[in-house]
Design a protein around this motif. Structure first.
Motif, short mmCIF file in Angstrom:
data_model
loop_
_atom_site.label_atom_id
_atom_site.label_comp_id
_atom_site.label_asym_id
_atom_site.label_seq_id
_atom_site.Cartn_x
_atom_site.Cartn_y
_atom_site.Cartn_z
N ARG A 103 -74.85 123.72 -86.07
CA ARG A 103 -75.11 123.91 -84.65
C ARG A 103 -74.75 125.34 -84.26
NH1 ARG A 103 -71.41 120.97 -80.09
NH2 ARG A 103 -72.50 121.63 -78.19
N ALA A 120 -78.40 124.96 -80.05
CA ALA A 120 -79.35 124.59 -81.09
C ALA A 120 -78.66 123.79 -82.19
CB ALA A 120 -79.99 125.84 -81.70
N ASP A 124 -83.02 121.99 -84.65
CA ASP A 124 -83.62 122.68 -83.51
C ASP A 124 -83.94 124.14 -83.82
OD1 ASP A 124 -83.31 120.38 -81.95
OD2 ASP A 124 -81.28 120.97 -81.38
N THR A 127 -87.38 125.75 -83.47
CA THR A 127 -87.86 126.07 -82.14
C THR A 127 -87.68 127.56 -81.83
OG1 THR A 127 -87.25 123.85 -81.39
CG2 THR A 127 -87.63 125.51 -79.68
#
Length: 364
Positions: A103, A120, A124, A127
């Motif tokens: 993360r 994030a 993620d 993205t």
């Protein structure tokens, strides 16, 4: 036989030079990259929380005298935004090269008290994927400039494996991406042409060194293709950013293995003993194994694995130098040819050592 060797050795000269230049092109460009904010970062730690308020008050107690280390909590990096002198009413990008974390929480603070935050998770990052194995977080233009940048990392395999964190104008980033994509696409075109040409030679002449050289060019092609993220660009969603980075490391491992195989097969028969060839090829396999270990078992041993991978790179270079020395003492024409090729590549080496593992030049 010597005449045939000379003819085909001459044909290989240009392709070998181009292959090495392609392999090191990204490092050469990175030698002129702007200041890496990671190098001067202070750091502090917090517990893992579902969400974070402004962490700006924790900056005063940050440690600026030691290097941050991996931990099972949240490690925060305080980056000195003043290094790049941000200006008001200008869009910026925070570009992070390599992530390998569960993360990342990014807080971009402005002088007027406003802050932009991103959170994030492991899945993620795609993205925020940009190009060249970078993930980017936008700092939208405001009437006041950016004053502080905080990056929180949860369970980082190794802080130093991030290599590069830049804060640049969005316009400069876009220009850099376009230039880098044009350059690497041209390099890929040259490598594909080289691969097809040498595959044709290998099919007709059936020399072992042609086959090994084809594998060498393929590994350089794979490195350039994945290191700049072309697969994710042309086929979005096919692979993750993490997978691209893993394949980049594996292609370097393959490059070391087939490079040593190519050296052994390119030298004339009888120059190297069977024992010497076995040792040289064994080093190549160990280098590939270290690359596999690098991408599969980072965890808390990331620093040790990173050291081992670089150590095996040094051992591979020593093996090549020692092998060429033995061959030259026996008047090997192939070794003399390789030495001549090496003289063309000498200007590239300083850029390789200065460039590190970053991908491409990011102008201010």
């Amino acid at each position: 036989m010597n005449k045939l060797f000379s003819q085909h050795a001459a044909k290989l000269l240009l392709s070998i030079i181009l292959a090495f230049c392609a392999l090191f092109s990204q490092s050469a460009l990175a030698a002129t990259a702007p200041a890496n904010l990671l190098a001067g970062a202070c750091h502090f730690s917090t517990t893992v929380q579902p969400s974070y308020p402004s962490m700006l008050n924790s900056v005063d107690g940050a440690d600026c005298s030691t290097d941050p280390t991996p931990a099972n909590h949240m490690v925060w990096l305080s980056l000195d935004a003043g290094t790049v002198n941000p200006v008001a009413n200008t869009d910026y990008e925070l570009a992070i090269f390599r992530h390998w974390v569960e993360r990342a929480v990014v807080q971009i603070h402005y002088e007027d008290g406003h802050f932009q935050t991103y959170d994030a998770g492991r899945y993620d990052f795609d993205t925020y994927w940009s190009t060249g194995n970078f993930v980017t977080f936008k700092a939208p233009a405001r009437g006041s400039p950016v004053s502080a940048i905080l990056v929180g990392l949860q369970n980082p395999s190794s802080i130093k494996l991030f290599r590069q964190i830049n804060f640049v104008k969005s316009e400069s980033w876009a220009d850099s991406v376009d230039m880098g994509r044009i350059l690497t696409t041209a390099i890929l075109g040259v490598l594909v042409a080289m691969l097809c040409y040498n595959l044709a030679l290998a099919a007709v002449l059936r020399f072992n060194f042609h086959l090994h050289y084809c594998l060498f060019v393929f590994s350089v092609l794979a490195y350039n293709f994945f290191a700049y993220g072309h697969l994710a660009y042309f086929f979005p969603g096919t692979v993750s950013v993490g997978m691209q980075m893993n394949v980049t490391i594996l292609s370097l491992g393959l490059n070391g293995l087939v490079g040593l195989y190519f050296l052994c097969s390119f030298l004339e028969q009888g120059i190297l003993s069977k024992t010497w060839q076995a040792v040289a090829k064994g080093v190549g396999w160990l280098y590939l194994a270290s690359a596999i270990l690098y991408v599969s078992a980072r965890g808390w041993h990331a620093d040790t694995i990173d050291l081992w991978f670089n150590l095996m790179s040094a051992v591979g270079i020593v093996t090549i130098v020692a092998t060429l020395t033995v061959a030259l003492r026996q008047k090997s024409q192939a070794a003399i040819f390789i030495l001549r090729v090496g003289s063309y590549l000498l200007p590239v080496f300083p850029f390789v050592f200065c460039g590190g593992l970053t991908s491409f030049h990011i102008p201010h």
